[in-house]
Design an enzyme around this catalytic site. Sequence first.
Site, PDB file in Angstrom:
ATOM      1  N   GLU A 139       9.304  -9.356  60.672  1.00  0.00           N
ATOM      2  CA  GLU A 139       8.741 -10.794  60.473  1.00  0.00           C
ATOM      3  C   GLU A 139       7.621 -10.966  61.095  1.00  0.00           C
ATOM      4  O   GLU A 139       6.546 -11.285  60.731  1.00  0.00           O
ATOM      5  CB  GLU A 139       9.671 -11.678  60.625  1.00  0.00           C
ATOM      6  N   ASP A 165       3.737 -11.201  59.524  1.00  0.00           N
ATOM      7  CA  ASP A 165       2.827 -12.469  59.779  1.00  0.00           C
ATOM      8  C   ASP A 165       1.383 -12.271  60.369  1.00  0.00           C
ATOM      9  O   ASP A 165       0.440 -12.587  59.862  1.00  0.00           O
ATOM     10  CB  ASP A 165       3.691 -13.352  60.656  1.00  0.00           C
ATOM     11  N   SER A 173       7.800 -15.223  53.603  1.00  0.00           N
ATOM     12  CA  SER A 173       7.122 -14.865  54.854  1.00  0.00           C
ATOM     13  C   SER A 173       5.925 -14.123  54.586  1.00  0.00           C
ATOM     14  O   SER A 173       5.197 -14.251  55.438  1.00  0.00           O
ATOM     15  CB  SER A 173       8.065 -14.532  55.830  1.00  0.00           C
TER      16      SER A 173
END
Length: 604
Positions: A299, A303, A517
Amino acid sequence: MRTLITWCALALAAVVSAAPAKECAHKVKESIPPPRLWVKERPAPKDLTIELRIALPQPNFFELERHLYEVSDPFHERYGQHLSKEEVEALVTPHPESIHSVNEWLASHGLTESALTRSPANDWVRVKVPISLAEKMLDTEYHVWRHTKDDNYIVRTTSYSLPENLHEHIDLVQPTTLFSTLRGMDTTFRFSQDTPAPLSADAPPINIPSASGGKVDASCNTTITISCIQQLYNAVGFKPSGKNGNQIGITGYLEQFANIADLQSFYADQRPDALNSSFKFISVKGGLNNQSIEEAGAEANLDVQFAFGLTHPIPGTFYSTAGRPPFKPDVLTPTNTNEPYTDWLDFVLSHPNPPQSISTSYADDEQTVPESFAKRACNGFAQLGARGVSLMFSSGDGGVGDGDSDPATQQCFTNDGRNKTQFVPLFPPACPFVTSVGGTVHVPETAVFFSGGGFSNLFPRPAYQNSSVSQFLNKLPKGTYAGLFNPKGRAIPDVAAQADFFRIFLSGRIISIGGTSAASPTFAGIVALLNDARLSKKLPSLGFLNPLLYAIGANFPKGFNDITIGNNPGCGTPGFNGWDPVTGLGTPNFGVLKDIVTGPLARF
């Protein structure tokens, strides 16, 4: 405004240390049914330390909200005139009587000023106490609860009370009834082959009229790179300053670490001009960013690689906030039992110059968040918006709920004891003061099946959505999903971006990854580029985006690429189709948006 600040300062100065006072009888402040999938295991250890967060009322929040909408409305003469940190704090400062009454109550339990931590506006008080004292203060019993699906443990209660005279002076106390489990919004990722496919294919470019040059590389249909985002969203050739005060931020939770070695590999692969640059790391409440290659987080890497790769050389910040909500029952030591994103919110609100564009890829099911807590957290996001900060949140990866279209196996049941089937929106994306980002896939773009979307059950539809959402609902066949969603609620998502097949580096390997995401940091990157163009022209940052976005959607339809194909199944249904509750206004056309927000129409 300055007069208000001065008055508040004088009023607060008049609040002296309180002496213990006799309490009134306790009265229930909040009570909830035992939440679904949580089982009460045993009484909480009496010597376990928890940190109580006490929210005092913000009697002038309606004034802050008025300022927020005025400075965020492109039709208003005050557009872009963001408030300072001090002005915002003055508007959320509690009444001195509330501060005094809470001080008296705390002092009556032996908690003096030295034991307390206050927010800059004095609207939150934090204090660490053993469970035994918390139970006495709140006239309740804490228990260890176990989640039957995830096998996580948490210390909570389903009801708490306060002295009756304090009800008007305290909005809420947590952790008590908050049973949410913060999670990241990434789907399962797929490891690429040892020898990755070439980034360019022999196939001819795909004709996309809104793209840079009207074409997008064919490879972007199956692999998303920085170049693909630039082409698809008409940002090829734009070179941000990096020296005009602009910043972009990424939030990290749940021990998700952004690996710098992987970032350098990503830059070498997709953004060689950014090699040897990095980001500022900020620890919140002891948050770490372990650089062991084995500890790299999918994650966090997704990002930072796409947000910072898309916006280089704009300075980037990665916030790592410590703590997971679940309690470890075998460790009788102080533990963070709050939602970590509120720790981040407290931290960033206390700082004078936060990044102007911030992306978060974590959320909770809205129904697991008590209304009192959700509204106070949402008010905190409004404070950042009034200061000129744009907040993007992933809309979720479960379609309208759990991603399951089969009525026989779906798991979208209400959390109020009725076990009624109902769509499950997420919080914070459902907060009207943030921008919720859904997902698309392929070129030409269609809605990706997992794009979270729907309608809030806590927050009413804001005025900026009235026209667009009403049009959608009027076209929805009468009776569609009756009782499964709240047609009067705040609709999500607001916008969308690509959300699958992102090529990133994780622990030294190339992988393909997806989820909203991926969409949120991508859209936040586009916003950072727009801010850069504005700041270079001595214009203020965009701040709270939604009134502007919906105004552009209504008046300059070429600013967004409307997505009309695709649906988001879940809760035993095919979900919604096409527009509003799947991809919002659509995906951005940076070139058109840049001309709108920097040209003569910067204020409509």
